[in-house]
Design an enzyme around this catalytic site. Structure first.
Site, PDB file in Angstrom:
ATOM      1  N   HIS A 161       0.840  -1.195   0.000  1.00 33.10           N
ATOM      2  CA  HIS A 161       0.000   0.000   0.000  1.00 33.10           C
ATOM      3  C   HIS A 161       0.877   1.248   0.000  1.00 33.10           C
ATOM      4  O   HIS A 161       2.113   1.168   0.080  1.00 33.10           O
ATOM      5  CB  HIS A 161      -0.980   0.006   1.181  1.00 33.10           C
ATOM      6  CG  HIS A 161      -0.341  -0.042   2.544  1.00 33.10           C
ATOM      7  ND1 HIS A 161       0.467   0.958   3.044  1.00 33.10           N
ATOM      8  CD2 HIS A 161      -0.416  -0.983   3.535  1.00 33.10           C
ATOM      9  CE1 HIS A 161       0.854   0.668   4.269  1.00 33.10           C
ATOM     10  NE2 HIS A 161       0.343  -0.524   4.597  1.00 33.10           N
ATOM     11  N   CYS A 188       3.129  -4.553   6.785  1.00 29.79           N
ATOM     12  CA  CYS A 188       2.829  -4.387   5.363  1.00 29.79           C
ATOM     13  C   CYS A 188       4.047  -3.812   4.631  1.00 29.79           C
ATOM     14  O   CYS A 188       5.022  -3.397   5.254  1.00 29.79           O
ATOM     15  CB  CYS A 188       1.631  -3.456   5.172  1.00 29.79           C
ATOM     16  SG  CYS A 188       0.075  -4.160   5.758  1.00 29.79           S
TER      17      CYS A 188
END
Length: 214
Positions: A161, A188
């Site tokens: 992301h 992430c």
């Protein structure tokens, strides 16, 4: 007379002993008597480039810009169905590589999971891009969100992301400036805003993802 001779004899004996002692002190030590001490090896701290699988290309944007594409050239063209792609992540190198037939076709600045006790919060191993994708998300537990997310985890816990956003939707500039320089996430893989959007819109579901420290 005898006493005088005895005194002189004693004096000469002491003098001779003193000269011999001084000579011994002045002599260099025998090598066999000296304990050999091995020189200490200097600790070599690996730098980020050492951990990277590839050298940064000449087209990498300088200075880094977390808003824009990592390279100044155009993104590679990706077919909707393409089985020869791999995404290779270097956690300590802070890079993501797009590979085709194991040859690098694009380099992205990245920031993976923070290292705690020598272990990254990002799991290592081989994964696949999942069907989960979206424009934005917000995690109230972390008081943090991001844009342009693409899952490489079946539970949609671990994602590619953008750099993180605050609870008001604005980008966290302090965190954004770490992109490509140091691990910073909760697990992430963070990318620039442009790179995360391109990956979400172009990388096919099922693409292999390989995550390593180096």
């Amino acid at each position: 007379m005898k006493n005088r001779l005895l005194k002189w004899g004693t004096f000469l004996a002491i003098a001779v002993i003193g000269v011999i002692s001084l000579a011994r002190v002045s002599m260099p030590p025998n090598k066999s008597d000296v304990k050999q001490v091995a020189p200490k090896k200097a600790l070599v701290k690996k730098s980020q480039p050492t951990y990277r699988s590839y050298r940064d290309p000449a087209t990498l944007r300088k200075p880094y810009d977390w808003r824009r594409s990592s390279e100044v050239r155009a993104y590679p063209k990706i077919k909707r169905i393409e089985n020869d792609l791999t995404i290779r992540v270097s956690l300590k190198g802070n890079r993501v590589y797009i590979l085709r037939n194991n040859e690098r076709i694009y380099t992205m600045l990245a920031s993976g999971g923070l290292f705690k006790k020598g272990k990254s919060l990002t799991p290592l191993g081989t994964f696949k891009i999942q069907g989960g994708r979206g424009d934005a998300f917000y995690n109230p537990n972390l008081n943090e969100g991001a844009n342009n997310w693409t899952s490489w985890d079946e539970q949609n816990v671990y994602l590619f992301h953008s750099v993180p956003t605050k609870n008001n939707g604005k980008y966290n500039l302090t965190q954004a400036r770490k992109l490509g320089k140091e691990p910073a996430s909760h697990g992430c893989i963070r990318l620039s805003v442009a790179d995360s959007l391109w990956l979400k819109d172009n990388i096919p579901t099922g693409t292999k993802v390989i995550i390593k420290n180096e």
